[in-house]
Design a protein around this motif. Sequence first.
Motif, PDB file in Angstrom:
ATOM      1  N   GLU A   3       2.637 -78.313 -51.295  1.00 57.13           N
ATOM      2  CA  GLU A   3       2.630 -79.607 -50.606  1.00 57.13           C
ATOM      3  C   GLU A   3       1.502 -80.468 -51.156  1.00 57.13           C
ATOM      4  O   GLU A   3       0.401 -79.988 -51.398  1.00 57.13           O
ATOM      5  N   GLN A   4       1.823 -81.757 -51.345  1.00 54.52           N
ATOM      6  CA  GLN A   4       0.828 -82.693 -51.857  1.00 54.52           C
ATOM      7  C   GLN A   4       0.398 -83.629 -50.745  1.00 54.52           C
ATOM      8  O   GLN A   4       1.227 -84.145 -49.993  1.00 54.52           O
ATOM      9  N   HIS A   5      -0.896 -83.841 -50.656  1.00 56.27           N
ATOM     10  CA  HIS A   5      -1.480 -84.725 -49.649  1.00 56.27           C
ATOM     11  C   HIS A   5      -2.319 -85.756 -50.383  1.00 56.27           C
ATOM     12  O   HIS A   5      -3.171 -85.411 -51.200  1.00 56.27           O
TER      13      HIS A   5
ATOM     14  N   GLU B 196      -3.286 -80.612 -53.622  1.00 57.89           N
ATOM     15  CA  GLU B 196      -2.097 -79.773 -53.576  1.00 57.89           C
ATOM     16  C   GLU B 196      -2.524 -78.412 -53.041  1.00 57.89           C
ATOM     17  O   GLU B 196      -3.468 -77.802 -53.547  1.00 57.89           O
ATOM     18  N   ASP B 197      -1.819 -77.939 -51.997  1.00 58.69           N
ATOM     19  CA  ASP B 197      -2.158 -76.634 -51.432  1.00 58.69           C
ATOM     20  C   ASP B 197      -1.324 -75.547 -52.117  1.00 58.69           C
ATOM     21  O   ASP B 197      -0.530 -75.820 -53.006  1.00 58.69           O
TER      22      ASP B 197
ATOM     23  N   GLN C  34      -8.772 -87.438 -42.551  1.00 59.08           N
ATOM     24  CA  GLN C  34      -7.896 -86.268 -42.487  1.00 59.08           C
ATOM     25  C   GLN C  34      -6.848 -86.425 -43.583  1.00 59.08           C
ATOM     26  O   GLN C  34      -6.087 -87.385 -43.594  1.00 59.08           O
ATOM     27  N   VAL C  35      -6.832 -85.495 -44.531  1.00 59.47           N
ATOM     28  CA  VAL C  35      -5.875 -85.514 -45.642  1.00 59.47           C
ATOM     29  C   VAL C  35      -4.992 -84.293 -45.463  1.00 59.47           C
ATOM     30  O   VAL C  35      -5.338 -83.200 -45.894  1.00 59.47           O
ATOM     31  N   GLY C  36      -3.844 -84.480 -44.811  1.00 59.28           N
ATOM     32  CA  GLY C  36      -3.008 -83.345 -44.461  1.00 59.28           C
ATOM     33  C   GLY C  36      -3.791 -82.441 -43.525  1.00 59.28           C
ATOM     34  O   GLY C  36      -4.381 -82.899 -42.553  1.00 59.28           O
TER      35      GLY C  36
END
Length: 154
Positions: free
Chosen positions: A141-143, A136-137, A44-46
């Motif tokens: 936000e960076q995950h 990056e969404d 799970q990445v973010g």
Amino acid sequence: MAQRENSWWQRHKFKLNGLVLILPFWFLYESMNMTFPAALPQQQVGPFTVTPSPLTNKAPYQHDGDWVKDFMLQFCDDCVPQIRQAYMTIAAEQPSLEQFAEAHLGILHGDNHMQHVHALVQSPTAANQKLWLLIEDWQGEQHIASWEFTLPQS
């Protein structure tokens, strides 16, 4: 009418034509029955669920002067449209966004079903490296996630 010499080549040259006709079927079979290495564990990445898989068991190769290794990434359903940009690299320590973005090779590309990436390899001979993924969404936000990964040696 000219007389031909009954040599070994004259008796067997038609077999070369048969080989030329059979070889495409062999390569077609090989391309239709590919085998891939086992996938790395799902993480799970973010808000995204990601499963990376190397495309081959071969060592990294040089592409445009940089060392890369090809990966396929499977995301959860309807996750890909939520991603603005994503990068992948293989390094010992977590790279910064600037290090991710300085090379065009580590950018994910593909369609909604599967993403492909030429993961940039920082050092093809170093041990204890990790596979790093930065997503990056559209909200900025960076995950970041990492997987333990051992590079195959040539």
